[in-house]
Design a protein around this motif. Structure first.
Motif: not given
Length: 423
Positions: A273-298
């Protein structure tokens, strides 16, 4: 006649006084042993407390590396004028800044490793150095953190390549420590046949871990497998490893029970699970996104990851017993409570490890703010770590059977030779 009698009595009194004095002196050493034992106890407490000071130093170093990476270019304009930092100070921030801080941390703990490697007794001089002299060590730490800022970029880049190897060694040591902990946990909650303790708690825990493992695979499949062939491969292979570990652990020749394989199964599912979560945002089934906004969860995820790095380094550093060849050594009163050299060596390798996580194992690409251990390099490092964990665990299961079979193969020719000789 009275005078000789009086003299004899006086002599007897003198001899008795001398005997009492000698007996009194003979009884004095046991009284002196109590302060000695107390001194050893005090030194032991100082030694155990020193571990947490080193852990705090390591945590602060992690935070400094993050600060230099994300905000150093704005907050530390003085570094722009250093020749070693290049034009605009770019060689002292971002990825190169993390490597410089990591190198400083490595230098400090490696120096501690060299100076405490041979420490075995609490009355050794190096024990005082390990547990005290904090002002001197603070000065050394400041010097080791400052010096890499003056090193040329080529040397820092070379250290980055070397840090990849050191971080890999750290992961192997951590993995062995985790497997040893799982074995201890299994022996504690799943007693052998000769023990009269109930194993009901162990069976309940085994069920919980297997349910967690299967549930984890289902959840990872649900959220990350859609349209991602590589993720499907990772998840499928993890499921196969889980089944293989279960079958081998329950085999009649192995018979290690369910608990250890259940805990190990949960661990490799977590790594998947941790390995898949480490995939880049574009290749990660739209589940992990790296945007300019950093919320409290990040931000919270980032802080938890930093704490996990420190805890992993600390727990591995104090677990020197898992790497001893002889397990039957008796701990004496004046022995150090843990291996100082191994402790500092793990922390020096941990300095390389946190550098790789902060730069996502990539020396060329700059990592975004509040991001840690994300990228294809991070993904494959965790996947390889998962496969290596399963391989080591399976070898631990089957190695006694393999050794026993070799012993039997060697004994059969001897018995045959003896039978021929007697006949």
């Amino acid at each position: 006649m009275s005078e000789p009698v009086g003299a004899a009595q006086a002599a007897i009194v003198d001899v008795g006084a001398i005997d009492l004095e000698i007996d009194h002196r003979r009884k004095e050493p046991p009284r002196l042993s109590e302060p000695k034992s107390t001194a050893f106890s005090d030194e032991r407490k100082k030694s155990l407390g020193a571990r947490y000071y080193y852990g705090i130093i390591f945590l602060l170093t992690n935070l400094v590396a993050w600060f230099v990476r994300d905000y150093g270019q704005k907050v530390l304009p003085e570094l722009h004028y250093l020749k070693s930092c290049g034009s605009g100070g770019i060689a002292c921030f971002r990825t190169m800044g993390v490597l410089r801080v990591s190198l400083g941390c490595f230098m400090f703990f490696f120096l501690m490793f060299l100076t405490t490697l041979s420490t075995r007794k609490l009355h050794d001089v190096c024990n005082i150095w390990h547990s005290g002299w904090w002002v001197v060590k603070f000065i050394i730490l400041m010097g080791s953190m400052t010096a890499p800022m003056l090193f040329p970029s080529n040397l820092i880049h070379l250290y980055g390549e070397f840090a990849r190897v050191g971080a890999g060694i750290f992961l192997v040591l951590q993995l062995i420590s985790v497997i040893q902990f799982i074995a201890w946990w299994n022996n504690h909650w799943m007693p052998d046949r000769e023990s009269k303790r109930s194993c009901s708690i162990g069976l309940v825990m085994s069920t919980i871990f297997y349910v967690a493992s299967i549930g984890g695979i289902i959840m990872v499949c649900k959220f990350y497998a859609s349209g991602q062939s590589l993720n499907i491969f990772f998840i499928t292979w993890t499921g196969i490893l889980l089944v293989v570990m279960l079958v081998i652990s329950l085999h009649s020749k192995v018979n290690r029970g369910l608990l250890s394989s259940g805990i190990m199964g949960s661990y490799i599912v977590f790594l998947c699970w941790s390995a898949i979560r480490s995939e880049p945002a574009i290749q990660n089934s739209n589940m992990q996104k790296q945007g300019t906004h950093h919320d409290w969860f990040t931000i919270l995820s980032f802080l938890i990851a930093v704490c996990a790095i420190v805890m992993a380094t600390f727990s591995t550093g104090i677990d020197s017993e898992s790497f001893q060849f002889r397990k039957d050594e008796v701990q004496l009163e004046d022995d150090v409570p843990y291996n100082y050299g191994f402790f500092h060596l793990v922390f020096s390798l941990g300095a390389m490890y946190f550098a790789m996580l902060f730069i996502c194992w990539n020396l060329e690409i700059t990592t975004r703010k509040w991001i840690i251990d994300v990228g294809w390099a991070s993904t494959w490092v965790k996947i390889v770590n998962e496969w290596l964990a399963a391989t080591i665990y399976l070898w631990i299961l089957i190695s006694p059977v393999v050794r026993q079979a070799k012993v039997m193969d060697l004994e059969e020719p001897r018995e045959h030779t003896q039978n021929l000789a007697t006949s």
